[in-house]
Design an enzyme around this catalytic site. Structure first.
Site, short mmCIF file in Angstrom:
data_model
loop_
_atom_site.label_atom_id
_atom_site.label_comp_id
_atom_site.label_asym_id
_atom_site.label_seq_id
_atom_site.Cartn_x
_atom_site.Cartn_y
_atom_site.Cartn_z
N SER A 249 0.81 -1.43 -0.04
CA SER A 249 -0.13 0.13 -0.01
C SER A 249 0.85 1.39 -0.04
CB SER A 249 -0.96 0.09 1.24
OG SER A 249 -0.17 -0.17 2.41
N TYR B 81 2.17 -14.62 -13.88
CA TYR B 81 1.31 -13.73 -13.54
C TYR B 81 0.04 -14.40 -13.57
CZ TYR B 81 -1.00 -9.50 -12.62
OH TYR B 81 -1.83 -8.36 -12.22
N LYS C 144 -2.75 -15.36 -10.58
CA LYS C 144 -3.90 -14.55 -10.27
C LYS C 144 -5.17 -15.75 -10.41
CE LYS C 144 -2.32 -10.34 -9.77
NZ LYS C 144 -2.56 -10.06 -8.18
#
Length: 248
Positions: free
Chosen positions: A16, A146, A150
Site C-alpha cells: 500500500s 502472472y 492470479k
C-alpha cells in the site's frame, strides 16, 4: 448501524505504498478504519507503516504479528502486494517463476493464515479482501506465471471462504482490469499511441482505470454492508471483459 462505515475497525493493507494498494488504504481511512500500511521501502511518509519483503517465507507471519502489535484489534486484511516478473514462456526460468508464485500466491496464503489464527484466538470475526486480476480469468501473452498466480488467487478466495466461514471470517476479492499504476505505466507509455487507443475502444467506459476506482469495492467488502457476502469477486474493469469486440 452505519452499513458502509468502518469506524472502530482496523486494517492491514499490503503493498500500500503506491498504486492500487495506496488507494485502497486511503479509502479504508476515509471510511473510518485505522490502517497499517506496508511496502518494501524502509521509510515512508505515512504512518503507521511497516516494511517487509513478502517473498521471504517468514515475512507474512512476521508482518501480521507486527501489525497486531500496532492495532491489537486488527480485524481487516487486504492482500494487495504482488507484481509482474514474466518473460516470454520459452525463456522463463525457475527463479522468475518462483519469484512470481512466492509473492503473488504463497505470501497471500500465509498472510491470510496468520491473520486468521490471530482472529480465531480473539474469538473470530473479521474480513479478508484479496486483490486478484482479470488475468485470473483471461490469459494474456507472455504472462503465464502472472496469470497462473492470479488464477490461483481466484480459487484461494473461494476456498478460504469455505475454511474460515465457521470462524465468522469473510473472504472476498476484487479483480482489477487495466489500471494506471506505476507498474502498468511503464508498460503502457512506450506504446501509448496504439495500445491505449486499442484498450480505450475495448473498455466499455472508454478509459483506463485509476487506482481510486478499486477503493470503493474493497471498502464495501470490508464493511457491514457486505456482512452476508463471502467467496465473491468483484470485477473492476470498466467493462473490459464483458464484450468480445468492445465499442465501435
Amino acid at each position: 448501524m452505519k452499513a458502509f462505515s468502518l469506524e472502530g475497525r482496523a486494517a492491514l493493507v499490503t503493498g500500500s505504498s503506491q498504486g492500487i494498494g495506496a488507494a485502497i488504504a486511503d479509502g479504508l481511512c476515509e471510511s473510518g478504519a485505522a490502517v497499517v500500511r506496508h511496502g518494501l521501502q524502509r521509510e515512508h511518509a505515512i504512518t503507521p507503516y511497516l516494511a517487509a519483503d513478502l517473498t521471504s517465507p517468514e515475512a507474512p507471519a512476521g508482518l501480521v504479528s507486527r501489525s497486531f502489535e500496532i492495532q491489537p484489534e486488527l480485524d481487516l486484511l487486504v492482500c494487495n502486494a504482488g507484481s509482474f516478473f514474466d518473460v516470454p514462456f520459452l525463456d522463463m526460468t525457475h527463479e522468475e517463476w518462483e519469484k512470481t508464485l512466492h509473492l503473488n500466491l504463497r505470501a497471500t496464503f500465509f498472510l491470510a493464515q496468520a491473520f486468521a489464527r490471530r482472529r480465531v484466538a480473539l474469538g473470530g470475526g473479521g474480513s479478508i479482501v484479496i486483490v486478484s486480476s482479470t488475468n485470473g480469468f483471461q490469459a494474456e501473452a507472455d504472462s503465464v506465471a502472472y496469470d497462473t498466480s492470479k488464477g490461483g488467487l481466484v480459487m484461494m478466495i473461494r476456498s478460504l471462504a469455505v475454511s474460515l466461514a465457521p470462524h465468522g471470517i469473510r473472504v472476498n476479492g476484487i479483480a482489477p482490469g487495466l489500471i494506471r499504476t506505476p507498474l502498468t505505466q511503464a508498460w503502457m507509455e512506450p506504446r501509448a499511441n496504439d495500445l491505449l487507443k486499442h484498450y480505450e475502444r475495448k473498455i466499455l467506459l472508454g478509459k483506463v482505470g485509476a487506482p481510486g476506482d478499486c477503493a470503493g469495492a474493497a471498502a464495501f467488502l470490508c464493511s457491514p454492508a457486505a456482512s452476508y457476502i463471502t467467496g465473491e469477486i468483484i470485477t473492476i474493469d470498466g467493462g473490459l471483459t464483458v464484450t468480445q469486440i468492445g465499442r465501435p
